[in-house]
Every structure is written in C-alpha cells, then in structure tokens.
Motif scaffolding. Structure first.
Motif, PDB file in Angstrom:
ATOM      1  N   GLY A   1      42.321  37.054  38.730  1.00  0.00           N
ATOM      2  CA  GLY A   1      42.901  36.865  40.064  1.00  0.00           C
ATOM      3  C   GLY A   1      42.006  37.383  41.182  1.00  0.00           C
ATOM      4  N   LYS A   2      41.234  38.413  40.883  1.00  0.00           N
ATOM      5  CA  LYS A   2      40.287  38.974  41.861  1.00  0.00           C
ATOM      6  C   LYS A   2      39.249  37.938  42.288  1.00  0.00           C
ATOM      7  CE  LYS A   2      36.527  42.296  41.680  1.00  0.00           C
ATOM      8  NZ  LYS A   2      35.899  43.349  40.877  1.00  0.00           N
TER       9      LYS A   2
ATOM     10  N   SER B   1      42.566  33.498  47.695  1.00  0.00           N
ATOM     11  CA  SER B   1      43.940  33.860  48.029  1.00  0.00           C
ATOM     12  C   SER B   1      44.654  32.657  48.663  1.00  0.00           C
ATOM     13  CB  SER B   1      43.959  35.018  49.012  1.00  0.00           C
ATOM     14  OG  SER B   1      43.262  36.111  48.452  1.00  0.00           O
TER      15      SER B   1
ATOM     16  N   GLU C   1      47.195  38.564  43.248  1.00  0.00           N
ATOM     17  CA  GLU C   1      46.100  39.422  43.708  1.00  0.00           C
ATOM     18  C   GLU C   1      46.520  40.299  44.891  1.00  0.00           C
ATOM     19  OE1 GLU C   1      46.608  36.965  45.497  1.00  0.00           O
ATOM     20  OE2 GLU C   1      45.363  36.939  47.315  1.00  0.00           O
TER      21      GLU C   1
ATOM     22  N   ARG D   1      44.579  45.780  45.988  1.00  0.00           N
ATOM     23  CA  ARG D   1      44.678  44.330  46.111  1.00  0.00           C
ATOM     24  C   ARG D   1      43.285  43.711  46.156  1.00  0.00           C
ATOM     25  NH1 ARG D   1      46.071  43.589  52.494  1.00  0.00           N
ATOM     26  NH2 ARG D   1      43.889  43.393  53.021  1.00  0.00           N
ATOM     27  N   HIS D   2      43.240  42.433  45.867  1.00  0.00           N
ATOM     28  CA  HIS D   2      41.957  41.733  45.785  1.00  0.00           C
ATOM     29  C   HIS D   2      41.958  40.458  46.619  1.00  0.00           C
ATOM     30  CE1 HIS D   2      40.073  44.287  42.830  1.00  0.00           C
ATOM     31  NE2 HIS D   2      41.033  44.097  41.955  1.00  0.00           N
TER      32      HIS D   2
END
Ligand code: 93A
Length: 527
Positions: A415-416, A420, A474, A523-524
């Motif tokens: 997910g990183k 987004s 993320e 968070r990423h």
C-alpha cells in the motif's frame, strides 16, 4: 559581437580531443596556455605552449590544489576589454586577456560512483576549474568557454570559418552550459555529503544532478525529456545496466523505479518476491517458494493489467522465471542480477528491456525525493518507514491470527507504493486486489474488490481471493463505510494508520463483524 581569439587557456582532466583542438588553435596563431598534465599532452604533440606558472610567476603548489587560482589568470578571464579602468589594471599588473578557456573538471562523479574512499573523493573536488569556468562564463561578452569535448567540433567549425572568431550567441550558449555544469558538479558534491553523512534534511543540501541521457520524448510524444542523475549510490534505475532492448523511455524509467523500490521492500533472504507495475502502480505483488512462483502469483492478481507491464524481482533472474515471463508481453524486467541462461532466454524477445541493477536499494536508507510545482521544487525525505519497525496496536476485540498479521503487513507494505487512496487486499503473501488513485477511499476499496472478482473469473476460482484476506489502507479510514465495503469483499483483518476523529466508529463496526483491526500509527500517502 564577434571576438577574435588570441590567447587560449586549456586545462582539462578529460584529454579527449584536446590535442586536435590545440592544433587548430595553434595553426591560427593562437597563444596556448596550459596546466601540468594538459601542457604535457599538448607539448608532446609538438605544439608551442606556455605553462600557466610562467604567466603567474608562481609554481603549482600543494599537489596542484593551487595552480590557476591567481589574479593573472582570473584577471585575464574577467577583464572587460573596452573598460579603461580594467585596461589600466591589466597594464599595471601585467595581465593579458584570455579569450578562450577550455576546461573540464576533476572526475568527482566517477570517483564517487566507483566508491572512492572519503579522502580520495574529497581530493577530487575541483576548485580552480569551476572558478575559471564561472569567471569565463560571466565574461561571455568577450570569452568563449568550452566545458565539454562534444562542443569542440562546433567551436572549431566556427573558429575556422570565421577567421578565428566566435559569435556572441555561441558564447552565450556555452556560458549557459558552463553554469549548468558547475551547478551539477556542486550538486553532486552536496549529494555525496548527504549520503556519506545520512543527511535527509532538505535544508542541508541541494537537489540537483547531471544529465545522464536525453530521451526521444517525455510522458507524451510532444514533450521533450532527459534523465538527470544525482549520483546517489542506490542500486536501481539510475545505475542499472541495460543488458538488452531499446533505451528506456521516460515512462519506463518512472515505472521501473516504482517497481524496483517496491520489490526491494521484500528482503531477498526471507523470500523471493515479484512486483508487476503499470503506470507507476502495482497490479500484482507476491512472494513465493521460488522466484517463478512469486512471478506467477503476482501475475494472477491482475493478469489483464500486467500486459505490457514492468516486472521487478528481488532475486537474481533465473532461467525458470525468465521462461515464464517471456510468455507474456512485458516492457521491462529489472533484477539485482541475471543468470547467463536467463539472459539467453530473454534474448528471444529482443525488444524486452532487461536491466541488471547490481543490488537492491536499502528501503531504510535516508535520501530525498522531489517533485516540481510551478516555479519550484517540493523536496522531502524519502518515505523509508517500514511496517516491521512500527509498533502495531490491536484495537479490536479480536486480535489477528498469525497469518492475518503477516498478510496485513504484506498489504500495508504494498500500500505504501500505491497511489493514494490506496486499498490493498492480500492473502498468503499475494495481493488479492489493489485499488489505486481514487479520490474516495470507498471507491478504491470497491475497485480493488471488483478487480479481485475479475481475477477469480480469469483464474476459474470459486471465490475471489479477497475472501478471507487482510486489507490495508495507506491512510486512516475516515468513516466506517470504507471498512464495511472491505468486509463485504471478504476481508477479515484490517491494517491502517488510525488517527481519525471517528476511529471509534470504525472500531465499533469492526467489532460488530468480528474483524481484527490493527493501527500502525504511520501513514504512507503517495500522491
Ligand atoms: O586543484 S584545483 O582545484 N586547483 C587549481 O588551481 C586548478 N586549476 C586547474 N584544480 C585545478 N585545475 C583542474 O586541473 C582543471 O579543472 C582540470 O580538471 C585539471 C587539469 O590539470 P592538468 O592539466 O594538470 O591535467
């Protein structure tokens, strides 16, 4: 605006073409001045040349650290020719005008790339060269500055056609190039310090680099493009050897970077891993008991999107994996290395670009990333946060099983590297569905589930792989709706940063459905 060249100063580390250039100048009666090594090369060709120490009246001292740093040299380069004060100063101090400077610098970049030790690298910081380049370029109204052997031909053509003169426009263009060179040189030095000292605070360094290559076009055919390298010793797209295939395009470089940075998060000693990337987003990531299995499992996630994709591997590309990869149309493969057998197999697809990176980048290493905005650069430290280093907090009544926990971490890691809003479902070290780049998190969750359903159809599975999966977001889930959509897709465990005003609402919804949830506290975002 044409200036006749009467005196030239030649001081080059890279002696390519210097003798031929000196010959052309000499033939036209130009007086040649030069420094130690360059002097020797020119004199050896039988040309008349004067050592700069003769005009400075000063020997090269301190192992050459001070050889051209002298008013006789810099006055000769900087004097405004038709300014009476300047002329007066030249007369008083015995300074003669220098009309052409041919200079290239100590090979700092090469020494750094070769992993030179600290003192050797420092010694290769050129001081006198950049000073002369900058002085000559400033005085381009009168002085021609050549910093690149590739420009000698154009210069010579003009010089011989125009009776030993150069045009103002040419001198301007060479001056612009000269400052690009000294700026890139200093950026490389700053970058080296940053790496040596693990500096990742933007204010202690400058983002910059040297031109590596020009591409045929940019993101689109009507855009021009070039690849600049910062000199960072980070195995990847900037350092990799192209073993076969056409030059990488702008989009190839961007996607290959995304692919390799992602796969490098999976330690090769733990398990072989494969990431398949399309448009900078992964369409499948998996580990496996072998590299070929990791590839097959990554492909299974979304074999439709993988067409024409970029494949990154965290282990040496072997024959078995290569044999499997060439069955499908792929743009680029990047791996730490490639076996001879695998090379031969990939050679059957001559258009397939094959890159050997020589190692994997350290995902925890400090560094900077940048993106342009109108009139500026946004610079930040690399997102080197690793889920393994985080203190995971179970926030639901039910704690995740060991398998769920593994899958959660896997999903969060992937997910990183997803644009987004990122929602990633994973099961048994394989992505089950990926939702990328949506403006709403719920949409990303839905798209990921939908993709999993399609994959199930393609693979002939009775149920989508999201059933019984772990899912990662993320960034925090702002409302329970995203969670409910994940549960509807079959997720039994959720990993997310937490920190929303409505965390409790989300936790309650998870508890209601017997879902295990973990907060990472990190968070990423990736925009
Ligand atoms: O050591 S320096 O920083 N000090 C100087 O005064 C100086 N002058 C020229 N480096 C200096 N140079 C550099 O020497 C030039 O930029 C060029 O790269 C090199 C040429 O040396 P040689 O002619 O002895 O081979």
């Amino acid at each position: 605006d044409k200036v006749e060249i009467k005196t030239a100063l030649l001081s080059v580390f890279d002696k390519t073409g210097i003798v031929e250039l000196a010959q052309a100048l000499s033939q036209k009666g130009v007086r040649l001045l030069s420094t130690g090594g360059t002097y020797k090369a020119i004199a050896a060709a039988g040309l008349a040349v004067t050592d700069v120490s003769e005009i400075t009246g000063f020997p090269e001292i301190m192992d050459g650290r001070v050889k051209t740093l002298h008013p006789t040299v810099h006055g000769g380069l900087l004097a405004i020719r038709d300014d009476s004060d300047h002329q007066e100063a030249m007369k008083t101090h015995g300074i003669e005008a220098i009309d052409l400077a041919v200079i290239n610098l100590y090979p700092f970049e090469e020494v750094r790339a070769a992993g030179g030790d600290y003192p050797t690298t420092v010694e290769n910081i050129d001081i006198g060269g950049p000073a002369m380049i900058r002085a000559s370029a400033k005085n381009h109204a009168y002085v021609t500055i050549l910093t690149d052997p590739n420009d000698y031909a154009e210069f010579s053509e003009q010089f011989s056609a125009d009776d030993g003169k150069t045009a103002y426009a040419f001198r301007q263009r060479m001056a612009a190039k000269a400052y690009a060179r000294t700026a890139a040189y200093d950026a490389m030095i700053s970058n080296w310090f940053a790496e040596a000292l693990s500096i990742d605070t933007p204010r202690h360094r400058v983002i910059g680099g040297a031109l590596k290559e020009e591409m045929r076009y940019g993101e689109n055919p009507h855009q021009k493009a070039a690849f600049y390298v910062t000199g960072e010793r980070r195995p990847g797209v900037s350092t990799a050897a192209l073993l076969q295939g056409k030059q990488l395009s702008y989009n190839n470089i961007n996607d290959t970077d995304a692919a390799y940075e992602l796969v490098a998060e999976f330690l090769p000693e733990k398990a072989p891993a494969c990431a398949i990337i399309k448009h900078a987003n992964p369409c499948g990531v998996a580990t496996g008991s072998s590299l070929v299995e990791a590839y097959r499992r990554a492909l299974a996630c979304d074999s439709v999107s993988a067409f024409g994709g970029i494949i990154a591997l965290n282990r040496i590309l072997d024959a078995e994996t290569a044999e499997e990869i060439v069955k499908l149309f792929t743009e680029v493969i990047i791996a730490p290395d490639v076996t001879e057998e695998a090379k031969a197999i990939v050679a059957r697809k001559p258009n397939l670009r094959l890159l050997s990176a020589g190692g994997l980048p350290d995902p925890r290493a400090a560094g900077l990333t940048a993106k342009t905005v109108s009139g500026g650069l946004l610079v930040q430290s690399r997102d080197n946060g690793m889920v393994e280093d985080l203190e995971l907090k179970v926030v639901t009544k039910r704690a995740p099983t060991a398998q769920e926990l593994e899958d959660m971490k896997f999903a969060f890691k992937v997910g990183k590297h997803v644009k987004s809003n990122a929602v990633v479902y994973a099961k048994d070290g394989q992505t089950a569905g990926i939702g990328a780049g949506q403006m709403s998190r719920v949409d990303s969750a839905r798209i990921a589930a939908l993709k999993a359903e399609e994959a199930a159809k393609t693979l002939g599975l009775p149920t989508p792989m999201t059933h019984g999966s772990a899912v990662a977001s993320e960034a925090f889930l702002p409302f329970a709706d995203g969670l409910l959509s994940m549960i509807a897709a079959g997720a039994t465990a959720v990993i997310q940063p937490g920190g929303s005003m409505r965390d409790q609402e989300v936790i309650d919804a998870a508890n209601e459905h017997g879902v295990a949830m973990v907060f990472t506290g990190m968070r990423h975002f990736r925009h």
